[in-house]
Write a protein that holds these residues in place. Structure first.
Motif, PDB file in Angstrom:
ATOM      1  N   TRP A  29      14.692  -3.694  79.442  1.00  0.00           N
ATOM      2  CA  TRP A  29      15.801  -4.680  79.761  1.00  0.00           C
ATOM      3  C   TRP A  29      15.634  -3.500  81.613  1.00  0.00           C
ATOM      4  O   TRP A  29      15.605  -2.397  81.323  1.00  0.00           O
ATOM      5  CB  TRP A  29      16.871  -4.216  79.005  1.00  0.00           C
ATOM      6  CG  TRP A  29      16.840  -4.595  78.035  1.00  0.00           C
ATOM      7  CD1 TRP A  29      17.057  -4.305  76.801  1.00  0.00           C
ATOM      8  CD2 TRP A  29      17.274  -6.157  77.353  1.00  0.00           C
ATOM      9  NE1 TRP A  29      16.388  -4.946  76.191  1.00  0.00           N
ATOM     10  CE2 TRP A  29      17.277  -6.519  76.226  1.00  0.00           C
ATOM     11  CE3 TRP A  29      17.632  -7.526  78.428  1.00  0.00           C
ATOM     12  CZ2 TRP A  29      17.222  -7.990  75.921  1.00  0.00           C
ATOM     13  CZ3 TRP A  29      17.590  -8.241  78.011  1.00  0.00           C
ATOM     14  CH2 TRP A  29      17.628  -8.698  76.499  1.00  0.00           C
ATOM     15  N   GLU A  43      21.756  -7.624  82.462  1.00  0.00           N
ATOM     16  CA  GLU A  43      20.544  -7.249  81.895  1.00  0.00           C
ATOM     17  C   GLU A  43      19.366  -7.670  81.541  1.00  0.00           C
ATOM     18  O   GLU A  43      19.425  -8.766  81.498  1.00  0.00           O
ATOM     19  CB  GLU A  43      20.694  -5.944  80.780  1.00  0.00           C
ATOM     20  CG  GLU A  43      20.908  -4.898  81.149  1.00  0.00           C
ATOM     21  CD  GLU A  43      21.139  -3.801  80.271  1.00  0.00           C
ATOM     22  OE1 GLU A  43      21.746  -2.617  80.733  1.00  0.00           O
ATOM     23  OE2 GLU A  43      21.319  -4.342  79.244  1.00  0.00           O
ATOM     24  N   ARG A  55      21.316 -10.533  78.888  1.00  0.00           N
ATOM     25  CA  ARG A  55      22.198  -9.733  77.896  1.00  0.00           C
ATOM     26  C   ARG A  55      22.806  -9.626  78.742  1.00  0.00           C
ATOM     27  O   ARG A  55      23.156  -8.536  80.687  1.00  0.00           O
ATOM     28  CB  ARG A  55      21.605  -9.239  77.094  1.00  0.00           C
ATOM     29  CG  ARG A  55      21.572  -7.096  76.904  1.00  0.00           C
ATOM     30  CD  ARG A  55      21.168  -7.072  76.281  1.00  0.00           C
ATOM     31  NE  ARG A  55      20.762  -5.418  77.314  1.00  0.00           N
ATOM     32  CZ  ARG A  55      20.042  -4.400  75.977  1.00  0.00           C
ATOM     33  NH1 ARG A  55      20.272  -4.718  74.643  1.00  0.00           N
ATOM     34  NH2 ARG A  55      19.469  -3.215  76.463  1.00  0.00           N
ATOM     35  N   SER A  57      25.684  -5.522  79.677  1.00  0.00           N
ATOM     36  CA  SER A  57      25.517  -4.214  78.798  1.00  0.00           C
ATOM     37  C   SER A  57      26.581  -4.481  78.067  1.00  0.00           C
ATOM     38  O   SER A  57      26.462  -3.364  77.258  1.00  0.00           O
ATOM     39  CB  SER A  57      25.310  -3.546  80.466  1.00  0.00           C
ATOM     40  OG  SER A  57      26.894  -3.986  81.394  1.00  0.00           O
ATOM     41  N   PRO A  60      25.607  -5.691  74.127  1.00  0.00           N
ATOM     42  CA  PRO A  60      23.604  -5.677  74.268  1.00  0.00           C
ATOM     43  C   PRO A  60      23.299  -6.278  73.025  1.00  0.00           C
ATOM     44  O   PRO A  60      22.054  -7.645  72.756  1.00  0.00           O
ATOM     45  CB  PRO A  60      23.439  -4.785  74.512  1.00  0.00           C
ATOM     46  CG  PRO A  60      24.317  -4.279  73.681  1.00  0.00           C
ATOM     47  CD  PRO A  60      26.013  -4.891  74.219  1.00  0.00           C
ATOM     48  N   VAL A  63      22.186 -12.303  72.693  1.00  0.00           N
ATOM     49  CA  VAL A  63      20.800 -12.081  73.831  1.00  0.00           C
ATOM     50  C   VAL A  63      20.850 -14.001  73.990  1.00  0.00           C
ATOM     51  O   VAL A  63      20.249 -14.259  73.057  1.00  0.00           O
ATOM     52  CB  VAL A  63      19.601 -11.282  73.229  1.00  0.00           C
ATOM     53  CG1 VAL A  63      18.693 -11.378  74.405  1.00  0.00           C
ATOM     54  CG2 VAL A  63      19.877  -9.523  73.730  1.00  0.00           C
TER      55      VAL A  63
END
Length: 99
Positions: A29, A43, A55, A57, A60, A63
């Motif tokens: 990532w 990320e 995604r 942070s 996480p 996604v």
């Protein structure tokens, strides 16, 4: 012969299903340079075939995945200012990122 709207929809659904079936547990990532580990940030991870996973942070486990064409369209749109924030009533006078 050009694809019909139904064929395009079916192809996109197949691409999405294949993309979400990928095991991405080992991806690397990346976030914007200069962000700290504890800061909220977006990320991204590069996936096979030019696809990208994205995604937050702070979450996480959630996604989103984009095909190469979707990601390219997004990046080009962002570079062109399509997603710049506009001040709206009640937002405290926020300005767009390009100002």
């Amino acid at each position: 012969m050009a694809e019909t709207a139904e064929e395009i929809k079916a192809r996109k659904e197949r691409e999405r299903d294949e993309l979400y079936a990928l095991d991405i547990s080992g991806v690397e990532w990346h976030s914007a340079p200069g962000t700290e580990e504890h800061e909220e940030r977006v990320e991204i991870a590069h996936l096979p075939g030019g696809a990208v996973a994205m995604r937050s942070s702070l979450d996480p486990d959630t996604v989103l995945r984009y095909t190469e064409a979707e990601w390219r369209a997004f990046v080009l749109g962002a570079r062109d200012g399509e997603f710049d924030l506009e001040p709206t009533p009640g937002d405290g006078g926020a300005v767009s990122a390009s100002e």
